[in-house]
Design a protein around this motif. Structure first.
Motif, short mmCIF file in Angstrom:
data_model
loop_
_atom_site.label_atom_id
_atom_site.label_comp_id
_atom_site.label_asym_id
_atom_site.label_seq_id
_atom_site.Cartn_x
_atom_site.Cartn_y
_atom_site.Cartn_z
N GLY A 184 26.94 -58.86 19.84
CA GLY A 184 28.00 -58.31 20.68
C GLY A 184 27.72 -58.41 22.16
N GLY A 185 26.46 -58.65 22.52
CA GLY A 185 26.10 -58.85 23.92
C GLY A 185 26.13 -57.61 24.79
N LEU A 186 26.20 -56.43 24.18
CA LEU A 186 26.23 -55.19 24.96
C LEU A 186 24.81 -54.71 25.26
CD1 LEU A 186 29.06 -53.14 23.17
CD2 LEU A 186 29.24 -54.59 25.19
N THR A 187 24.66 -53.98 26.35
CA THR A 187 23.40 -53.33 26.66
C THR A 187 23.43 -51.91 26.10
OG1 THR A 187 24.16 -52.37 28.74
CG2 THR A 187 23.27 -54.64 28.82
N PRO A 188 22.26 -51.27 25.96
CA PRO A 188 22.26 -49.87 25.51
C PRO A 188 23.13 -48.98 26.40
CG PRO A 188 20.05 -50.75 25.37
CD PRO A 188 20.87 -51.79 26.05
N ALA A 189 23.05 -49.19 27.71
CA ALA A 189 23.85 -48.37 28.63
C ALA A 189 25.34 -48.58 28.41
CB ALA A 189 23.47 -48.70 30.07
N GLU A 190 25.73 -49.84 28.13
CA GLU A 190 27.16 -50.13 27.91
C GLU A 190 27.68 -49.48 26.63
OE1 GLU A 190 27.56 -54.44 30.21
OE2 GLU A 190 26.91 -54.38 28.11
N ILE A 191 26.85 -49.45 25.60
CA ILE A 191 27.27 -48.79 24.36
C ILE A 191 27.48 -47.30 24.60
CG2 ILE A 191 26.53 -48.10 22.04
CD1 ILE A 191 25.16 -50.81 21.78
N GLN A 192 26.55 -46.68 25.32
CA GLN A 192 26.69 -45.26 25.63
C GLN A 192 27.96 -45.00 26.43
OE1 GLN A 192 22.87 -43.57 27.16
NE2 GLN A 192 22.01 -45.50 26.39
N GLU A 193 28.21 -45.86 27.38
CA GLU A 193 29.39 -45.69 28.24
C GLU A 193 30.68 -45.81 27.44
OE1 GLU A 193 31.38 -47.67 32.27
OE2 GLU A 193 29.53 -48.50 31.43
#
Length: 279
Positions: free
Chosen positions: A216-225
């Motif tokens: 999915g190419g997301l970062t941990p911070a992006e998932i949290q957001e």
């Protein structure tokens, strides 16, 4: 290609089984030895054609690649067993992080590499962390990585960062599983949900999160957001987690590094009679 394994404990057996199950190797291409011969024989008896040897030298005979899957303080004895029989064209691959490339190159006149595997390799996933000695040519690296690709994503790393990348890749599944276990147990205690059901839901969540972080190419911070709506339930719980876990993972890394340095010092004394600095 013929491949040998010295040490058929947890990780040695895992690699053997993964290579066979993935089709990377057939049992007839594999020779094994273990400090306790019946353990090697029990493994070989499960796979028609696999060769169990009484000695480490026997397991090394005729092998193109030889994986050393033994504990740090057993290494010097194994290396001494192999010195008289190894040929320059053979490749030794250590999977033990406190054993340095320089330790092995100082003793063995063959190609030397180090690979840090992960339990995730059992399901042909995760990384294999690769470190190469001076004698490894590009074709040697390609041959080893072609084998590892069947069960993992080979990643070339700097030996100075062996410990921290091992924490993330090799120890990480245990750390994350511990946190997931605590999450499930709390759910059971607080709500009465069945443990099996809670674990099934949480495990599916963890798999999906891993896919978001990779495919999915997301970062941990992006998932949290994306999950935590400002002022919502997830956001409030995340604030609690940040407060309660502040500094915990720093302590975890300091703990693994301290143990690594302790093991490295012992291995260095065994190989060269003196301690060396390591990370």
């Amino acid at each position: 290609m013929n491949v040998g394994f010295i040490g058929t404990g947890t990780m040695g057996s895992l690699l053997i089984e993964a290579f066979i199950a993935s089709g990377a190797l057939s049992p007839s291409q594999i020779a094994v030895s273990n400090r306790t011969f019946p353990k090697a024989k029990a493994l070989a008896d499960r796979y028609l054609g696999m060769r169990a040897e009484y000695t480490n030298a026997g397991a090394a005979y005729g092998c193109d690649i030889l994986f050393l899957c033994v504990k740090p303080l057993e290494f010097k004895k194994v290396v001494d067993d192999l010195k008289p029989v190894l040929k320059p064209n053979q490749m030794i691959v250590s999977i033990t992080s406190p054993v340095l490339i320089s330790h092995l190159e100082g003793e063995l006149k063959c190609k030397v590499a180090k690979v840090i595997p992960s339990i995730t390799n059992y399901v042909w996933s995760g990384a294999s962390l690769c470190i190469y000695g001076k004698s490894m040519q590009e074709e040697d690296k390609a041959r080893l990585e072609a084998l590892l690709t069947h069960i993992s994503e080979p990643l070339c790393i700097d030996e100075d960062y062996t410990r921290i990348v091992s924490d993330l890749s090799s120890c990480g599944p245990a750390f994350i599983s511990f946190l997931l276990e605590q999450f499930v147990e709390a759910a059971v205690e607080e709500t009465g949900i069945g443990r099996q059901e809670a674990q099934r839901v949480a495990s599916a969540m963890l798999l999906g999160t891993g896919l978001l972080l990779t495919e999915g190419g997301l970062t941990p911070a992006e998932i949290q957001e994306r999950v935590a709506v400002p002022g919502g339930i997830t956001a409030k719980a995340l604030n609690l987690l940040r407060r309660e876990t502040n500094g915990v993972f720093n302590q975890l890394i300091r703990t693994t590094h301290a143990k690594f340095r302790e093991d490295l010092a012992k291995v260095s004394v065994a190989f060269i009679g003196e301690e060396v600095n390591g990370q």
